[in-house]
Design an enzyme around this catalytic site. Structure first.
Site, PDB file in Angstrom:
ATOM      1  N   GLU A 127       0.861  -1.185   0.000  1.00 15.32           N
ATOM      2  CA  GLU A 127       0.000   0.000   0.000  1.00 15.32           C
ATOM      3  C   GLU A 127       0.894   1.231   0.000  1.00 15.32           C
ATOM      4  O   GLU A 127       1.904   1.274   0.716  1.00 15.32           O
ATOM      5  CB  GLU A 127      -0.904   0.011   1.237  1.00 15.32           C
ATOM      6  N   GLU A 132      -2.526  11.812   2.908  1.00 17.63           N
ATOM      7  CA  GLU A 132      -3.316  11.331   4.043  1.00 17.63           C
ATOM      8  C   GLU A 132      -3.136  12.291   5.209  1.00 17.63           C
ATOM      9  O   GLU A 132      -2.051  12.816   5.454  1.00 17.63           O
ATOM     10  CB  GLU A 132      -2.892   9.916   4.442  1.00 17.63           C
TER      11      GLU A 132
END
Length: 358
Positions: A127, A132
């Site tokens: 990932e 974020e």
């Protein structure tokens, strides 16, 4: 002649040449055609495609801007989950150069947005979290999550700060997604223009993620600082300066730990990160209470100009240069092209007498 027009020839560590060629362009009225809408059970009420369009949580403006947002009109009872969107690309990738041009990224108390990629059988195929953050953070947090065996080399040069493990206070360089509360190995960007209200006030900008066998690197540029090669559609990451984050192959076999990724945009509420950090943030009340009032989510919106994906193309016939060689790639190519263009004229020149040349 194609190469002559490109100043974006790049080099691998062994000197072999390659360029980044356009592969996929997600923009305009067709943007949503190649995405699936993830609507599985979750504390965030992710809706399906038809609901998202009917309730105007996703749409494309007349000026071509792609909008993806949370419900900011419905007042909820306490304990009810707010509607939002998570989309995943139909196309899967094993590498590439991903350049996202944003006007606005979501932010606000209880809001946890992300732009990321991931493979099946998490975390075995990896990932990559490109964007974020939570609440009103001002610094983007980049992270890599893998199976056991991949580590971040913090001695490699990048401008961000390696995050520390909460349990030890030491740099978290083990990217194993199954330990340390699934945090992987994270890097915090130094720039306040990389997340939140300040990023939006700058008119947005771009985030770029380069993923090949050598490394996975992430850059961000606010609007006024976007490199001209990006604007021209011939990106050359080696000219952009140090990345914000870099996971190189010295301690992590990139091709082994990252494969078959979908691209994801989402807007999550509360959850493991935003929910668990709410009490220590400067946000009022509780995360559950925050979800009730729709006006709290006026800034929980992605406004996207485009997402462009480039593929790495090795240049046939380009032999690797020795590590001691010094070169300027586009200058070399122009010189070679000049020689090739001049060669057909040699017989004509030789046929002329000296008086014809004077």
């Amino acid at each position: 002649m194609v190469l002559e027009s490109r100043d974006s020839v790049e080099r691998n560590a062994n000197g072999s040449a390659f360029i980044w060629l356009p592969n996929d362009d997600y923009s305009g009225n067709t943007f949503y055609d190649r995405w699936t809408f993830w609507d599985q059970a979750d504390p965030t009420n992710y809706v399906n495609r038809s609901t998202a369009f009917e309730e105007r949580l996703v749409y494309v403006q007349d000026d071509g801007r792609i909008i993806m947002k949370a419900d900011d009109t419905t007042r909820l009872d306490k304990g009810t989950f707010r509607k939002s969107v998570r989309i995943e690309s139909v196309t899967k990738y094993d590498g590439g150069l991903f350049i996202l041009d944003l006007n606005q990224a979501p932010w606000g108390c209880a809001v946890w947005p992300a732009f990321w990629t991931y493979g099946n059988h998490w975390p075995n195929n990896g990932e990559i979290d490109v964007i974020e953050g939570v609440h009103d953070n001002e610094h983007n947090q980049i992270a890599f999550h893998t199976a056991d065996g991949c580590k971040l080399n913090s001695n490699v040069s990048f401008t961000g700060t390696t995050q520390k493990a909460t349990s030890t206070g030491q740099n978290q360089t083990d990217c194993n997604g199954l330990i340390n509360d699934n945090s992987g190995c994270g890097i915090t960007e130094w720039s306040r223009a990389s997340y939140g209200p300040y990023f939006d006030r700058q008119g947005g900008g771009i985030f770029a993620m380069k993923w090949d066998e050598n490394d996975i690197s992430v850059w961000s540029f606010f609007r006024a600082a976007i490199p001209s090669d990006v604007t021209a559609g011939s990106p050359a990451p080696s000219t952009w300066g140090l990345p914000s984050a870099k996971l190189d192959s010295s301690l992590c076999d990139i091709e082994r730990f990252f494969s078959n990724h979908s691209i994801v945009f989402d807007i999550t509420f509360c959850g493991d990160w935003a929910g668990n950090t709410y009490a220590t943030s400067l946000c009022p009340g509780t995360c559950e209470e925050r979800l009730m009032e729709p006006s709290n989510f006026a800034n929980a919106t992605w406004s996207i100009n485009s997402l462009k994906v480039y593929k790495k193309q090795n240049l046939a016939g380009q032999s690797p240069l020795s590590s001691s060689a010094s070169y300027t790639s586009h200058h070399e190519i122009r010189c070679m092209l000049g020689v090739l263009l001049f060669m057909p004229l040699i017989p004509y020149i030789l046929s002329l007498g000296i008086h014809d040349l004077l």
